[in-house]
Write an enzyme that holds these catalytic residues in place. Sequence first.
Site, PDB file in Angstrom:
ATOM      1  N   GLU A   1     -15.198   4.129   8.978  1.00 54.92           N
ATOM      2  CA  GLU A   1     -15.766   5.156   9.850  1.00 54.92           C
ATOM      3  C   GLU A   1     -15.620   6.557   9.293  1.00 54.92           C
ATOM      4  O   GLU A   1     -14.610   6.900   8.686  1.00 54.92           O
ATOM      5  CB  GLU A   1     -15.016   5.179  11.202  1.00 54.92           C
ATOM      6  CG  GLU A   1     -15.146   3.953  12.035  1.00 54.92           C
ATOM      7  CD  GLU A   1     -14.449   4.116  13.379  1.00 54.92           C
ATOM      8  OE1 GLU A   1     -13.764   5.153  13.596  1.00 54.92           O
ATOM      9  OE2 GLU A   1     -14.598   3.211  14.218  1.00 54.92           O
TER      10      GLU A   1
ATOM     11  N   GLN B   1       0.812  -1.211   0.000  1.00 53.36           N
ATOM     12  CA  GLN B   1       0.000   0.000   0.000  1.00 53.36           C
ATOM     13  C   GLN B   1       0.852   1.270   0.000  1.00 53.36           C
ATOM     14  O   GLN B   1       0.322   2.376   0.079  1.00 53.36           O
ATOM     15  CB  GLN B   1      -0.934   0.003   1.223  1.00 53.36           C
ATOM     16  CG  GLN B   1      -1.912  -1.169   1.184  1.00 53.36           C
ATOM     17  CD  GLN B   1      -2.668  -1.362   2.497  1.00 53.36           C
ATOM     18  OE1 GLN B   1      -2.485  -0.612   3.458  1.00 53.36           O
ATOM     19  NE2 GLN B   1      -3.513  -2.374   2.543  1.00 53.36           N
TER      20      GLN B   1
ATOM     21  N   TYR C   1     -10.102   8.082  19.166  1.00 56.93           N
ATOM     22  CA  TYR C   1     -11.128   7.522  18.286  1.00 56.93           C
ATOM     23  C   TYR C   1     -11.256   5.995  18.370  1.00 56.93           C
ATOM     24  O   TYR C   1     -11.953   5.384  17.566  1.00 56.93           O
ATOM     25  CB  TYR C   1     -10.938   8.066  16.863  1.00 56.93           C
ATOM     26  CG  TYR C   1     -11.341   9.537  16.873  1.00 56.93           C
ATOM     27  CD1 TYR C   1     -12.645   9.920  16.633  1.00 56.93           C
ATOM     28  CD2 TYR C   1     -10.428  10.523  17.262  1.00 56.93           C
ATOM     29  CE1 TYR C   1     -13.043  11.244  16.754  1.00 56.93           C
ATOM     30  CE2 TYR C   1     -10.806  11.867  17.376  1.00 56.93           C
ATOM     31  CZ  TYR C   1     -12.118  12.206  17.126  1.00 56.93           C
ATOM     32  OH  TYR C   1     -12.524  13.518  17.263  1.00 56.93           O
TER      33      TYR C   1
ATOM     34  N   HIS D   1      -1.018   0.113   5.560  1.00 56.92           N
ATOM     35  CA  HIS D   1      -1.560   1.170   6.432  1.00 56.92           C
ATOM     36  C   HIS D   1      -0.591   2.337   6.656  1.00 56.92           C
ATOM     37  O   HIS D   1      -0.249   2.679   7.789  1.00 56.92           O
ATOM     38  CB  HIS D   1      -2.003   0.584   7.779  1.00 56.92           C
ATOM     39  CG  HIS D   1      -3.165  -0.361   7.658  1.00 56.92           C
ATOM     40  ND1 HIS D   1      -3.939  -0.738   8.722  1.00 56.92           N
ATOM     41  CD2 HIS D   1      -3.706  -0.992   6.575  1.00 56.92           C
ATOM     42  CE1 HIS D   1      -4.902  -1.566   8.309  1.00 56.92           C
ATOM     43  NE2 HIS D   1      -4.762  -1.741   7.004  1.00 56.92           N
TER      44      HIS D   1
ATOM     45  N   TYR E   1     -10.428  -9.951   9.685  1.00 61.03           N
ATOM     46  CA  TYR E   1     -10.672 -10.491   8.349  1.00 61.03           C
ATOM     47  C   TYR E   1     -10.963 -11.992   8.407  1.00 61.03           C
ATOM     48  O   TYR E   1     -11.694 -12.531   7.595  1.00 61.03           O
ATOM     49  CB  TYR E   1      -9.482 -10.215   7.427  1.00 61.03           C
ATOM     50  CG  TYR E   1      -9.311  -8.748   7.108  1.00 61.03           C
ATOM     51  CD1 TYR E   1     -10.290  -8.076   6.367  1.00 61.03           C
ATOM     52  CD2 TYR E   1      -8.218  -8.033   7.555  1.00 61.03           C
ATOM     53  CE1 TYR E   1     -10.154  -6.730   6.077  1.00 61.03           C
ATOM     54  CE2 TYR E   1      -8.068  -6.680   7.267  1.00 61.03           C
ATOM     55  CZ  TYR E   1      -9.042  -6.033   6.532  1.00 61.03           C
ATOM     56  OH  TYR E   1      -8.923  -4.701   6.247  1.00 61.03           O
TER      57      TYR E   1
HETATM   58 CA   LIG Z   1     -13.090   4.599  15.816  1.00 57.70          CA
END
Ligand SMILES: [Ca+2]
Length: 426
Positions: free
Chosen positions: A296, A137, A306, A201, A317
């Site tokens: 989200e 990624q 968060y 990520h 997964y």
């Molecule tokens: Ca969250």
Amino acid sequence: MQTTGRATAGARAAGWTVTLLALTLAACGEQSATSAMSAQAAEGAGAADCKPVETREPNTQLKPAFAGQTRTCGVKSDVVFDVVVVAKGLEQPWSVEPLPGGDFLVTEKPGRMRVVAADGKLGDPLTGLPKVDARGQGGLLDATLSPSFTTDRTIYWSFSEPREGGNATSIARGVLSPDRKSLEQVRVIFQAQPTYDGDKHFGSRLAFGPDGMLYATFGERSDAPMRPLAQKLDNHMGKIIRITTDGKAPSDNPFVGQAGALPEIWTLGHRNVQAAAFDARGQLWDIEHGPQGGDELNKVVKGKNYGWALITYGEEYSGPPIAGGATQREGLEQPVYYWDPVIAPSGAQFYTGDAFPAWRDSLFVGSLKQMRLVRLVIAGDRVTGEEHLLVDRGQRIRDVRQGPDGLLYLVTDSTSGEIWKLAPRR
Ligand SMILES: [Ca+2]
Ligand SMILES: [Ca+2]
């Protein structure tokens, strides 16, 4: 929705009433105030004739914290628009930034950045960029223009930086040469810590706030040993940071002076944030990739946590619950909205232009996995409507930006990626 379009168009001539009307419309879930549907749309999911856009089976059995937190009412804006293919032949474009005058600055994940002319002609890759680690990624990720780009020609970009022992996301800045062939005075102004040998990520999006500060988003690197770092303040993984144009922490950041905390951190507990957008009132929102389920939308507030990976609306997964299936916990923020199954969100843009009055103040989100453009109607702290556009195109949407002309520009994530322009049909 046609009522909305007409009412807004009529009010535009009235100047200052536009803002007031837009707020009224938003508060009514973008229905006309007199529409019988308005109250139901504003209430979110559960209203009698409220049909969510999403019809797939959810991955999890987790319950939302409040009505309308997921699968809110589907809405149709009935805006008639054309999709114009502006440019072709871009290799995995990651970011598109409309330039003053009609051209575009585009990044390509393998490590290139170039100017694409308004007529679609691809400029040569700019020289002067540092190397990227484009495995998985990683690669050349987001770019954003200096708030005073017209005078300083400065560009900021994020990339997965190859480092001793691995890689991590870094932010560089440089000045676009007058001939648009190179970046000059290139300097890496920020290096997220720690370095890690992985390929997932990295985040990331960059967005300048109305305060002139640069906000940047980072993922937590996904792998099991890295995941807990999102909850720790001694690193930048799973964080949104706020820095000056020199990459320094401003003194009013929330964790400045706290022992063991990195001063650049603005918020923590994120998973992999690939969208960050300011709304018309200057509020920052982020959209982050969930695991299996649990993408989200969050309202990003200074110093808040968060929740990843202590609470989530997704699962592993491989199927097992995460954190015992916990979705709420004291001191941890709830997402304003979530998707299960995921849409795999990428770039996002609040629409503030004049070309599409019915879309004003909507949040547009590019979907990779579901291959469409998602439009969210937001009223205060709630999503009151969801619409999916460009479904028939079947392309992964990596970024969406508003041009100075008030039109929307998208890039598709493909080895032969394109820039699309959405324009009202004349
Ligand atoms: Ca969250
Ligand atoms: Ca960008």
